[in-house]
Design a protein around this motif. Structure first.
Motif, mmCIF file in Angstrom:
data_model
loop_
_atom_site.group_PDB
_atom_site.id
_atom_site.type_symbol
_atom_site.label_atom_id
_atom_site.label_comp_id
_atom_site.label_asym_id
_atom_site.label_seq_id
_atom_site.Cartn_x
_atom_site.Cartn_y
_atom_site.Cartn_z
ATOM 1 N N GLY A 40 0.860 -1.184 0.000
ATOM 2 C CA GLY A 40 0.000 0.000 0.000
ATOM 3 C C GLY A 40 0.885 1.219 0.000
ATOM 4 O O GLY A 40 1.981 1.203 0.549
ATOM 5 N N ASP A 41 0.439 2.258 -0.610
ATOM 6 C CA ASP A 41 1.287 3.421 -0.796
ATOM 7 C C ASP A 41 0.823 4.576 0.069
ATOM 8 O O ASP A 41 -0.299 5.045 -0.057
ATOM 9 C CB ASP A 41 1.250 3.845 -2.264
ATOM 10 N N PRO A 42 1.681 5.038 0.976
ATOM 11 C CA PRO A 42 1.275 6.166 1.834
ATOM 12 C C PRO A 42 1.040 7.445 1.032
ATOM 13 O O PRO A 42 0.407 8.364 1.521
ATOM 14 C CB PRO A 42 2.455 6.317 2.799
ATOM 15 N N LEU A 43 1.573 7.475 -0.184
ATOM 16 C CA LEU A 43 1.356 8.697 -0.969
ATOM 17 C C LEU A 43 -0.124 8.919 -1.249
ATOM 18 O O LEU A 43 -0.587 10.042 -1.369
ATOM 19 C CB LEU A 43 2.113 8.621 -2.295
ATOM 20 N N TYR A 44 -0.860 7.801 -1.314
ATOM 21 C CA TYR A 44 -2.303 7.945 -1.523
ATOM 22 C C TYR A 44 -2.949 8.699 -0.378
ATOM 23 O O TYR A 44 -3.882 9.469 -0.568
ATOM 24 C CB TYR A 44 -2.958 6.563 -1.670
ATOM 25 N N ALA A 45 -2.428 8.434 0.837
ATOM 26 C CA ALA A 45 -2.990 9.128 1.987
ATOM 27 C C ALA A 45 -2.754 10.618 1.848
ATOM 28 O O ALA A 45 -3.581 11.435 2.232
ATOM 29 C CB ALA A 45 -2.346 8.599 3.270
ATOM 30 N N TYR A 46 -1.580 10.961 1.287
ATOM 31 C CA TYR A 46 -1.219 12.374 1.223
ATOM 32 C C TYR A 46 -1.891 13.073 0.051
ATOM 33 O O TYR A 46 -2.493 14.115 0.199
ATOM 34 C CB TYR A 46 0.298 12.500 1.119
ATOM 35 N N TYR A 47 -1.765 12.449 -1.108
ATOM 36 C CA TYR A 47 -2.235 13.143 -2.309
ATOM 37 C C TYR A 47 -3.583 12.645 -2.820
ATOM 38 O O TYR A 47 -4.129 13.213 -3.744
ATOM 39 C CB TYR A 47 -1.201 12.985 -3.428
ATOM 40 N N GLY A 48 -4.048 11.557 -2.287
ATOM 41 C CA GLY A 48 -5.312 11.016 -2.790
ATOM 42 C C GLY A 48 -5.145 10.499 -4.210
ATOM 43 O O GLY A 48 -4.090 9.984 -4.576
ATOM 44 N N GLU A 49 -6.180 10.691 -5.006
ATOM 45 C CA GLU A 49 -6.186 10.145 -6.369
ATOM 46 C C GLU A 49 -5.121 10.796 -7.251
ATOM 47 O O GLU A 49 -4.750 10.259 -8.290
ATOM 48 C CB GLU A 49 -7.569 10.339 -7.005
ATOM 49 N N GLU A 58 8.166 12.765 -9.903
ATOM 50 C CA GLU A 58 7.413 13.524 -8.901
ATOM 51 C C GLU A 58 7.150 12.681 -7.668
ATOM 52 O O GLU A 58 7.278 13.140 -6.532
ATOM 53 C CB GLU A 58 6.079 14.007 -9.499
ATOM 54 N N GLN A 59 6.793 11.432 -7.948
ATOM 55 C CA GLN A 59 6.525 10.519 -6.826
ATOM 56 C C GLN A 59 7.768 10.336 -5.972
ATOM 57 O O GLN A 59 7.712 10.376 -4.745
ATOM 58 C CB GLN A 59 6.063 9.161 -7.358
ATOM 59 N N GLU A 60 8.923 10.150 -6.665
ATOM 60 C CA GLU A 60 10.183 9.981 -5.937
ATOM 61 C C GLU A 60 10.454 11.188 -5.047
ATOM 62 O O GLU A 60 10.819 11.064 -3.867
ATOM 63 C CB GLU A 60 11.341 9.816 -6.930
ATOM 64 N N ALA A 61 10.240 12.354 -5.634
ATOM 65 C CA ALA A 61 10.501 13.589 -4.904
ATOM 66 C C ALA A 61 9.605 13.680 -3.666
ATOM 67 O O ALA A 61 10.051 14.033 -2.571
ATOM 68 C CB ALA A 61 10.274 14.792 -5.816
ATOM 69 N N ALA A 62 8.344 13.309 -3.880
ATOM 70 C CA ALA A 62 7.395 13.376 -2.763
ATOM 71 C C ALA A 62 7.822 12.422 -1.659
ATOM 72 O O ALA A 62 7.800 12.739 -0.466
ATOM 73 C CB ALA A 62 5.996 13.027 -3.256
ATOM 74 N N ARG A 63 8.248 11.241 -2.082
ATOM 75 C CA ARG A 63 8.688 10.245 -1.119
ATOM 76 C C ARG A 63 9.873 10.762 -0.311
ATOM 77 O O ARG A 63 9.946 10.596 0.907
ATOM 78 C CB ARG A 63 9.103 8.977 -1.859
ATOM 79 N N GLU A 64 10.794 11.404 -1.026
ATOM 80 C CA GLU A 64 11.985 11.890 -0.352
ATOM 81 C C GLU A 64 11.606 12.960 0.654
ATOM 82 O O GLU A 64 12.113 13.005 1.769
ATOM 83 C CB GLU A 64 12.945 12.454 -1.399
ATOM 84 N N ARG A 65 10.682 13.807 0.237
ATOM 85 C CA ARG A 65 10.256 14.901 1.095
ATOM 86 C C ARG A 65 9.629 14.337 2.391
ATOM 87 O O ARG A 65 9.803 14.837 3.486
ATOM 88 C CB ARG A 65 9.238 15.775 0.365
ATOM 89 N N LEU A 66 8.885 13.255 2.255
ATOM 90 C CA LEU A 66 8.233 12.669 3.433
ATOM 91 C C LEU A 66 9.166 11.703 4.157
ATOM 92 O O LEU A 66 8.798 11.090 5.152
ATOM 93 C CB LEU A 66 6.959 11.921 3.005
ATOM 94 N N GLY A 67 10.374 11.522 3.633
ATOM 95 C CA GLY A 67 11.333 10.642 4.296
ATOM 96 C C GLY A 67 10.993 9.180 4.139
ATOM 97 O O GLY A 67 11.321 8.366 4.989
ATOM 98 N N LEU A 68 10.339 8.826 3.054
ATOM 99 C CA LEU A 68 9.903 7.446 2.888
ATOM 100 C C LEU A 68 10.840 6.652 1.988
ATOM 101 O O LEU A 68 10.600 5.490 1.701
ATOM 102 C CB LEU A 68 8.490 7.411 2.306
ATOM 103 N N ASP A 69 11.927 7.322 1.515
ATOM 104 C CA ASP A 69 12.793 6.634 0.571
ATOM 105 C C ASP A 69 13.885 5.824 1.261
ATOM 106 O O ASP A 69 14.509 4.977 0.645
ATOM 107 C CB ASP A 69 13.430 7.650 -0.387
#
Lengths: 338, 271, 251
Positions: A40-49, A58-69
């Motif tokens: 499951g991807d936490p990015l869905y929680a953040y950005y939704g659809e 973009e996804q990579e960047a978002a992940r890095e920003r949230l410290g998920l990488d």
């Protein structure tokens, strides 16, 4: 005759504290790993659809920003460092500090669960005494029947039933929320919203504890000391209240200490069905939508409550019941360690 | 206190189970067929229990769904009872330090919110089918039963007759089968029946919450997951009928379990 | 006048499987200040006889026929309420196992105090405490002041039995029932407790019904002996007479 524990009390306290800290640490590691291992991807929680429209970069960047990488241990270290300073991160879903999100809701859950707990505590004693006094008479049998039936009704269906009867058919009570939207947030309004969820919480647990009280009391009435007490000239009722109840109390209290987190944690079904804004719904959402930071705090809160409840129960049991006190002292000399 | 055999409960339970097994014979409608022209129909001649919001016949769904619910109940119980007996008896028989360690771990698992554990396992196993859901429920519900087994073993381990059997040279398995098991069976049966009950409750609750079976897989729980709409459209039959079947089954199971429980109160009250 | 008279008493247990007559047509009387030993094998109905007199039997047991008189007054049909008045002051009882007869969660002092306060509710705390210690001294418990605060499991069997006796004597009963009070004790302690019974009878002048299956115990305390077998009381008489007879029968 009288044996004293060889160890001083403060050592016991330190020991308990260490155990507690260790349990909390293990729990946090466990929850942290479990949450991240789950697909499951936490990015869905953040950005939704919107995630689906984002490019890989973009996804990579978002992940890095949230410290998920980073790998999980590194993520955990970072989280633990923040947690030590009281920073538990932001909720991906609400995009606010986790503490704020929880602070806005915890009062509701405490009110629902706490009130439910108090009512269960009192009613279970009352019902247990009622049935024990009338053992195997008609009143006892009827109450046992009804009690067993209520314990068989799943919480969610009871909620539906109550909504159907009291909100849809009779229209007496509101079916959702903690307040009426837009209306004046008065005390009466609050109470009206609380009645149905509270009924679900109480009815869901009540009979389990009442039946336990009843059976414990019945065991006690078989004891010889009941005869001696009656021989003094006490009436049956007096013996039941002054002797049997007194002997049941230590185990009842410790049972209720364990029950407290159970009842508080069990509100989530009622909260969900009644759309009652509490921690329970939060826990449910965060577990489902990988809202990691929120999930951690909620899990730790319930976990700590469970651990505390168990510890409290043990202490209560040992301190109140004179029999346990001796046993503990004897045990301590035999088995050390765990 | 003499226990009466719960005949009525057994009969009702048998009837429900038989109905679920043999539903092909009398529930002629397809439970999955969505008759959109006939959605939200109140109970009538053609649709005995009415239809749900998607036009499915509730009468057929009850029986076919009951299969799934009961199946999950039994499967999950098999799994959880096996784990519980294993963990409990190992813990009860092992030396104190190992016992302590096992119990600590059990406590730790117990203090993880059950919801998280369920969602995690669901996500890992992918709980779209009823077998997977049974595994999830089995894996999340063995802890308290293991504790009971452990105390039972501990108590039995120290009884004089077990000691006597040992002195006479009885081996481990001889003691287990001849002396421990007969004392064990009553409480184990009781716990197993209660676990069936709890597993059915868990299935229905999870499916209702939307983390169990999906709406397409018909069970008593997933039937109720549409009840939000039913409340709005005042379709009481969609809530009351599956729920009544659910509660009746649970109630009968409980009565049966209570009967199997070792009778504690053999002596008469002194009050 | 006799303190207690029992006439043609029959007691039955009504079980689902049928009626069991535990006491059959028993008659005897108890003189003031005497120790009457009821002797018989285990299960012959001695205990049921005593409990039926004080009406402490479970619901399924009932007095079928017969009469019970206490100091000339018939008490056969007394209800629970009436019996409560009599228990403690008129009748009292000592049980077989002192460890289970005392409430494990209450200090022994509190349990004795409860019996005292029930009969004189206005008693002050200080007086109550003195009275409890007085009672414990009466039953010859060593260091009564410390013992009063202890719990039953902290006492030995003999000490606990002394506490039970103190509880039973708290309201100066006219009749004391002792249901195998020495059976669960060591032989040495047994002798001490038996002596205590004799002494207490001298000091307080109550009549004692003493149940035992042990002839040696019976011989030590008995003024009169009643023999029971299978629910029937078949012989009653002075101790010397009965013991002589049994010795004769044996030879």
């Amino acid at each position: 005759m009288r044996r004293r524990s060889l160890r001083k009390p403060y050592i016991t306290i330190i020991e308990e504290l260490i155990k507690f800290a260790l349990s909390v640490f293990l729990l946090s590691v466990l929850v942290f790993t479990l949450a991240r291992l789950a697909p499951g991807d936490p990015l869905y929680a953040y950005y939704g659809e919107r995630v689906e429209k984002m490019s890989g970069q973009e996804q990579e960047a978002a992940r890095e920003r949230l410290g998920l990488d980073k790998p999980i241990p590194v993520q955990y270290m970072r989280w633990a460092k923040g947690a030590a300073h009281g920073d538990f991160g932001i909720s991906y879903q609400y995009k606010r500090d986790v503490k704020e999100v929880i602070a806005g809701r915890i009062g509701n859950t405490l009110l629902l669960g706490g009130l439910g707990f108090v009512m269960i505590f009192i009613l279970a004693l009352f019902l247990g005494l009622f049935c024990a006094w009338r053992e195997d008479k008609r009143a006892d049998r009827v109450v046992c029947r009804i009690g067993t039936l209520t314990s068989c009704i799943p919480d969610f269906w009871l909620s539906l039933l109550l909504i159907l009867v009291f909100s849809v058919w009779l229209g007496w009570l509101p079916s959702s929320g903690a307040y009426s939207v837009g209306a004046e947030k008065g005390f009466a309004d609050r109470v009206r919203h609380l009645i149905l969820p509270l009924a679900v919480v109480v009815l869901g647990h009540l009979w389990y504890y009442a039946y336990l009280v009843r059976n414990r009391l019945l065991e006690e009435t078989r004891a010889d000391y009941v005869l001696l007490a009656r021989m003094k000239g006490l009436s049956g009722k007096q013996v039941l209240y002054r002797h049997c109840l007194r002997n049941v109390m230590p185990s009842y209290l410790s049972m209720m200490a364990i029950a407290f987190p159970h009842i508080l944690g069990g509100t989530y079904v009622a909260e969900t069905v009644f759309s009652y804004p509490g921690i329970g719904t939060l826990a449910y959402e965060s577990a489902r939508y990988q809202d990691y930071n929120l999930l951690m705090v909620v899990s730790l809160m319930t976990g700590i409550l469970v651990i505390l409840g168990n510890m409290f129960a043990k202490i209560l049991n040992e301190r109140i019941d004179p029999r346990m006190r001796l046993k503990r002292e004897a045990q301590k000399e035999e088995v050390r360690g765990f | 206190m003499k226990k009466r055999f719960p005949r009525l409960s057994l009969i009702i339970l048998a009837a429900i189970a038989a109905g679920c097994l043999a539903c092909g014979c009398f529930a002629t409608k397809d439970p999955a067929y969505m008759d959109l022209a006939n959605s939200n129909v109140a109970p009538c001649r053609t649709f005995l229990f009415g239809t749900d919001a998607m036009g499915r016949d509730i009468f057929a769904m009850i029986w076919y769904g009951g299969r799934i619910s009961l199946l999950i109940g039994f499967l999950a119980t098999l799994i959880s009872t096996a784990i519980a007996v294993l963990v409990g008896s190992i813990s009860g028989y092992a030396p104190p330090w190992a016992d302590g360690a096992v119990m600590r771990i059990t406590d730790l698992v117990l203090s993880v919110p059950g919801l998280l554990l369920t969602v995690f396992l669901q996500a890992v196993l992918g709980g779209e089918s009823c077998y997977r859901l049974a595994v999830v429920i089995g894996l999340t519900s063995w802890m308290s039963m293991a504790k009971v087994v452990r105390t039972e073993v501990l108590q039995l381990k120290n009884t004089d007759y077990v000691l006597a059997a040992r002195c006479l040279g009885g081996g481990f398995f001889h003691i287990l089968c001849r002396h421990l098991a007969p004392n064990f069976v009553a409480s184990l049966l009781f716990m197993a029946v209660m676990n069936v009950r709890n597993a059915i409750v868990a299935e229905s609750t999870l499916s209702f919450m939307g983390i169990g079976l999906p709406v397409e897989v018909v069970s008593w729980g997933s039937m109720l997951s549409l009840s939000e709409n039913a409340l709005l459209s005042r379709s009481w039959w969609m809530i009351l009928i599956p729920g009544a079947f659910l509660v009746t089954t649970l109630f009968c199971l409980t009565n049966l379990g209570n009967y199997m429980r070792k009778s504690v109160n053999k002596r008469h009250s002194n009050l | 006048m006799d303190v207690l008279t029992v006439k043609n008493l029959s007691v039955s247990f009504y079980r689902p499987t049928g009626e069991i007559e535990a006491v059959k047509n028993v008659s005897f009387s108890l003189r003031p200040g005497e120790i009457l030993v009821i002797m018989g094998d285990t299960g012959c109905g001695k205990s049921v006889l005593c409990k039926s007199i004080v009406k402490l039997l479970p619901d399924i047991a009932r007095i079928k026929t017969g009469q019970i008189f206490f100091q000339g007054k018939e008490i056969t049909d007394y209800t629970e309420k009436g019996m409560q008045e009599l228990r403690g002051t008129s009748f009292s009882m000592v049980f077989q196992n002192p460890m289970t007869a005392l409430n494990p969660c209450m200090s022994v002092g509190a349990q004795i105090a409860e019996a005292v306060r029930l009969r004189c509710p206005e008693i002050s705390r200080r007086e109550l405490r003195n009275r409890v210690i007085e009672l414990l001294e009466l039953v010859e418990l060593d260091c009564p002041k410390e013992r009063a605060g202890q719990y039953p499991f902290q006492l030995s069997g003999g000490m606990a039995q002394r506490c039970v006796i103190a509880t039973a004597l708290a309201a100066n009963p006219a009749v004391l029932f002792a249901d195998e009070p020495t059976t669960s004790l060591d032989t040495e302690v047994q002798a001490q407790i038996l002596d205590l019974f004799l002494e207490l009878r001298e000091k307080m002048g109550m009549a004692v019904i003493f149940i035992t299956h042990n002839p040696k115990v019976a011989a030590r305390v008995a003024d009169r002996v009643a023999l029971m077998r299978a629910g029937e009381l078949y012989r009653i008489g002075d101790a010397e007479e009965i013991f002589e007879e049994t010795i004769h029968n044996h030879h």
